[in-house]
Design an enzyme around this catalytic site. Sequence first.
Site, PDB file in Angstrom:
ATOM      1  CG  ASP A 163      -6.812  11.609   7.512  1.00 53.81           C
ATOM      2  OD1 ASP A 163      -7.646  12.077   6.705  1.00 53.81           O
ATOM      3  OD2 ASP A 163      -5.731  11.139   7.163  1.00 53.81           O
ATOM      4  N   GLY A 184       0.819  -1.209   0.000  1.00 49.95           N
ATOM      5  CA  GLY A 184       0.000   0.000   0.000  1.00 49.95           C
ATOM      6  C   GLY A 184       0.846   1.250   0.000  1.00 49.95           C
ATOM      7  CB  VAL A 218       2.032   0.091   3.937  1.00 50.54           C
ATOM      8  CG1 VAL A 218       1.823  -0.950   5.039  1.00 50.54           C
ATOM      9  CG2 VAL A 218       1.558   1.458   4.411  1.00 50.54           C
TER      10      VAL A 218
END
Length: 620
Positions: free
Chosen positions: A427, A309, A316
């Site tokens: 977020d 990711g 990631v």
Amino acid sequence: MAWAKLINTFNYISNGSDNYFLVNVLSNKSILTRYTVDAYGKVQQFTWLENSRSWVTYWEQPKQKCDVYRYCGSNSTCDKRHYPYCKCLEGFQPNNLREWSGGNWSGGCGRRTMLHCGDQDGFLPMKNMSLPLDPKTLQLQSIEDCRSSCLGICACNAYAYSNNQCLVWHGSLYNVRQADYSGEDLFLKLPVSEIKIYEESNKMSSRSSNHSRIRILSLGLALPVTGLILTLGTFYCWSKRKSLQRERTDPDLDLMLFDFTTKKKPTKRELSKSSKTVSGEIWNVELPIFSFSSVSTATNNFSNANKIGQGGFGPVYKGTLQNGHEVAIKRLSARSSQGLEELKNETTLIAKLQHRNLVKLLGCCIEGEEKILIYEYMAKKSLDFIIFDPQSQMKLSWKRRITIIEGIAQGLIYLHQYSRLRIIHRDLKASNILLDDQLNPKISDFGMARIFEDNRTQANTKRIVGTYGYMSPEYAMKGYFSIKSDVYSFGVLFLEIISGQKNSSFYPSSNDSSLNLMGHVWELWQNERELELIDPRLGNSSRLAPSPSKYIQVALLCVQEKAIDRPTMSEVSAMLSSDAVTLPLPKQPAFSFGSIDENANSRGGKPSSINDVTISLTAR
């Protein structure tokens, strides 16, 4: 036997473009023979025996493992008498711990502490050694001149004075080993700090030997008492020596060898090692801090094959530990808009949170410019991979989507109400919701989160951070944030999950005057056509159970323009879990257009009007 009389001639051919050996077999042509060269450079000749119908070794070179060129890699020694055969030189450690532990030593070793190229470096004498390969010869008259020359050259890593010649080695050292008979003295260049550690370790060994001799003399005088004293003394020396070795070889915990499934409460020593000095301040974190080399090994040197990711923080990666345990490793990118503040914020916040719907932070790595977080691995990645991917949407049934929504709500309730700290996430979005192998949701990415005191309900910031499409109007326009800011983001995410469409990339039809997904939902709601919102891949929405209408109404209550009109997450949970709760009618969502006639508003909502708003992420 005829095959024992084989004679071979070798010729090395180098014609500028090709380099090869030409082998001539001078024997009976009926005898079959073959040559092999293994990965370490060992050459073997095999001859075929017809009687046993097998290949037998006729000749090989080199015969000993330690004679093989670069068998132990760089900056290491080889000892054929003891396993493991390869060992790093003093002051060095394996470049690849996983391969080294598995018996592949070809990767060699690198320095634990870099040279200072000056008076803070010295030489560690190594007695009776077979000297490394490929030395440079200097025309110097004495060993003192040889030492001074090597010390003055930064690239020089070792020297020896043999047969009145000064031999120096620039770069890595190869094929260093203890001589079988008469060898030479090799002087290895190390930082003075490493030499002191070595000397201290030797003192401990010497003391241990002295204690052993005293024990033998004392046994005949007072066996019970002396035996107890010497046992305690020996244990003390052993533990001190081991402690020194740990400090030398493993300044931080090794991620590859760590077992998270049986992790105990950190010891005082581990906690003290988790205190890092960053920008002049002490950062105390109650979680393991791992070395960068072990994190790199777990991700196969951050290979693209392990990348799972990419976020605002950075890429990631999937990491695999020696026991097979899988972890997710988030590495701060040099181009990331986030930085040390966000990493410190996320680490200090999430390390203290424990809830089944919050992702678990397992550790971190802070080394030089590297800033890395280690999380539990989520097999199904993030929610946006499933709900916005046409090929994956069918994996989520209506009931599973409701379960995910309820799980996210429980995580937010814990953050807002039941954790030791009241936390505003700021977020919340689909990419920050991770799914485990059972598709249970877990809230992640706390880099933007803020802590509230118990008696505060709202705060203001000059730095507005977040993601377009999920920010509440009071936060986007004025910097005000509260638990109701998270409720708004939850409402947007709620609508995305049940519709399968992104709020920020929604494209209205020609007869739809809405600005985005929320505006589209509002128009459907006012015209009592809200079931048209449901993801068409779920089939006939009127047959879905539980009924979608209630969930759309709850989502609209969460995205109302004024924070005071929005419910708390506890109230949202009550609305979702009970059919006995009477739901209030929602007002028009923020950031939406509408042109519905007032008389068409049969639900009693506020008449639609144009709400011309521009979101700015700049501080006001």
